[in-house]
Design a protein around this motif. Structure first.
Motif, mmCIF file in Angstrom:
data_model
loop_
_atom_site.group_PDB
_atom_site.id
_atom_site.type_symbol
_atom_site.label_atom_id
_atom_site.label_comp_id
_atom_site.label_asym_id
_atom_site.label_seq_id
_atom_site.Cartn_x
_atom_site.Cartn_y
_atom_site.Cartn_z
ATOM 1 N N ARG A 1 -26.317 47.917 9.574
ATOM 2 C CA ARG A 1 -27.648 48.043 8.966
ATOM 3 C C ARG A 1 -28.294 49.378 9.316
ATOM 4 O O ARG A 1 -28.968 49.982 8.494
ATOM 5 C CB ARG A 1 -28.543 46.896 9.418
ATOM 6 N N LEU A 2 -28.082 49.831 10.539
ATOM 7 C CA LEU A 2 -28.681 51.098 10.964
ATOM 8 C C LEU A 2 -28.000 52.298 10.323
ATOM 9 O O LEU A 2 -28.651 53.285 9.994
ATOM 10 C CB LEU A 2 -28.613 51.224 12.490
ATOM 11 N N THR A 3 -26.674 52.233 10.157
ATOM 12 C CA THR A 3 -25.939 53.379 9.631
ATOM 13 C C THR A 3 -25.790 53.351 8.117
ATOM 14 O O THR A 3 -25.453 54.368 7.513
ATOM 15 C CB THR A 3 -24.535 53.446 10.246
ATOM 16 N N GLY A 4 -26.010 52.185 7.495
ATOM 17 C CA GLY A 4 -25.865 52.078 6.050
ATOM 18 C C GLY A 4 -24.439 51.873 5.584
ATOM 19 O O GLY A 4 -24.165 51.868 4.386
ATOM 20 N N LEU A 5 -23.508 51.710 6.520
ATOM 21 C CA LEU A 5 -22.112 51.477 6.168
ATOM 22 C C LEU A 5 -21.918 50.027 5.724
ATOM 23 O O LEU A 5 -22.717 49.155 6.049
ATOM 24 C CB LEU A 5 -21.199 51.766 7.360
ATOM 25 N N ALA A 6 -20.837 49.783 4.995
ATOM 26 C CA ALA A 6 -20.527 48.423 4.554
ATOM 27 C C ALA A 6 -20.104 47.588 5.759
ATOM 28 O O ALA A 6 -19.368 48.047 6.625
ATOM 29 C CB ALA A 6 -19.419 48.447 3.515
ATOM 30 N N ALA A 7 -20.570 46.350 5.781
ATOM 31 C CA ALA A 7 -20.243 45.453 6.888
ATOM 32 C C ALA A 7 -18.880 44.815 6.682
ATOM 33 O O ALA A 7 -18.451 44.585 5.555
ATOM 34 C CB ALA A 7 -21.307 44.364 6.997
ATOM 35 N N ASP A 8 -18.203 44.551 7.779
ATOM 36 C CA ASP A 8 -16.950 43.810 7.749
ATOM 37 C C ASP A 8 -17.273 42.372 7.325
ATOM 38 O O ASP A 8 -18.136 41.730 7.930
ATOM 39 C CB ASP A 8 -16.312 43.829 9.136
ATOM 40 N N PRO A 9 -16.619 41.836 6.298
ATOM 41 C CA PRO A 9 -16.927 40.468 5.840
ATOM 42 C C PRO A 9 -16.795 39.428 6.950
ATOM 43 O O PRO A 9 -17.544 38.450 6.967
ATOM 44 C CB PRO A 9 -15.908 40.212 4.734
ATOM 45 N N LEU A 10 -15.862 39.615 7.875
ATOM 46 C CA LEU A 10 -15.718 38.653 8.969
ATOM 47 C C LEU A 10 -16.903 38.703 9.935
ATOM 48 O O LEU A 10 -17.204 37.718 10.595
ATOM 49 C CB LEU A 10 -14.411 38.907 9.718
ATOM 50 N N ALA A 11 -17.580 39.829 9.994
ATOM 51 C CA ALA A 11 -18.745 39.949 10.869
ATOM 52 C C ALA A 11 -19.945 39.198 10.307
ATOM 53 O O ALA A 11 -20.893 38.917 11.026
ATOM 54 C CB ALA A 11 -19.107 41.414 11.067
ATOM 55 N N LEU A 12 -19.891 38.854 9.025
ATOM 56 C CA LEU A 12 -21.006 38.154 8.394
ATOM 57 C C LEU A 12 -20.843 36.641 8.464
ATOM 58 O O LEU A 12 -21.678 35.902 7.971
ATOM 59 C CB LEU A 12 -21.117 38.585 6.927
ATOM 60 N N ASP A 13 -19.762 36.165 9.065
ATOM 61 C CA ASP A 13 -19.467 34.738 9.118
ATOM 62 C C ASP A 13 -19.941 34.153 10.439
ATOM 63 O O ASP A 13 -19.189 34.048 11.398
ATOM 64 C CB ASP A 13 -17.968 34.522 8.932
ATOM 65 N N PHE A 14 -21.222 33.780 10.499
ATOM 66 C CA PHE A 14 -21.767 33.159 11.688
ATOM 67 C C PHE A 14 -22.684 32.022 11.268
ATOM 68 O O PHE A 14 -23.168 31.991 10.139
ATOM 69 C CB PHE A 14 -22.495 34.161 12.593
ATOM 70 N N PRO A 15 -22.898 31.042 12.137
ATOM 71 C CA PRO A 15 -23.694 29.872 11.762
ATOM 72 C C PRO A 15 -25.134 30.237 11.424
ATOM 73 O O PRO A 15 -25.720 31.149 11.998
ATOM 74 C CB PRO A 15 -23.655 28.992 13.008
ATOM 75 N N THR A 16 -25.678 29.478 10.496
ATOM 76 C CA THR A 16 -27.071 29.649 10.099
ATOM 77 C C THR A 16 -27.904 28.508 10.674
ATOM 78 O O THR A 16 -27.365 27.578 11.277
ATOM 79 C CB THR A 16 -27.193 29.626 8.567
ATOM 80 N N VAL A 17 -29.196 28.560 10.460
ATOM 81 C CA VAL A 17 -30.076 27.477 10.887
ATOM 82 C C VAL A 17 -29.676 26.181 10.184
ATOM 83 O O VAL A 17 -29.636 25.111 10.801
ATOM 84 C CB VAL A 17 -31.555 27.829 10.603
#
Length: 52
Positions: free
Chosen positions: A8-24
């Motif tokens: 988010r700080l650098t504006g680079l694309a995130a790794d899809p596996l890094a977006l897989d975390f539990p939600t509320v």
């Protein structure tokens, strides 16, 4: 979470596996399951509905 913040700080694309975390919502669903398991135990092991 650190890599997600970094993207988010650098504006680079995130790794899809890094977006897989539990939600509320995931946490609420897990707690509903635990409450249903406890209710089943109190009922002597009978089946109980897990709220949706």
């Amino acid at each position: 979470m650190v890599s997600l913040r970094r993207t988010r700080l650098t504006g680079l694309a995130a790794d899809p596996l890094a977006l897989d975390f539990p939600t509320v919502a995931d946490g609420v669903a897990r707690l509903a399951f635990v409450e249903a398991a406890l209710a089943s135990w109190v009922a002597g092991g009978g089946w109980v509905d897990v709220p949706a």
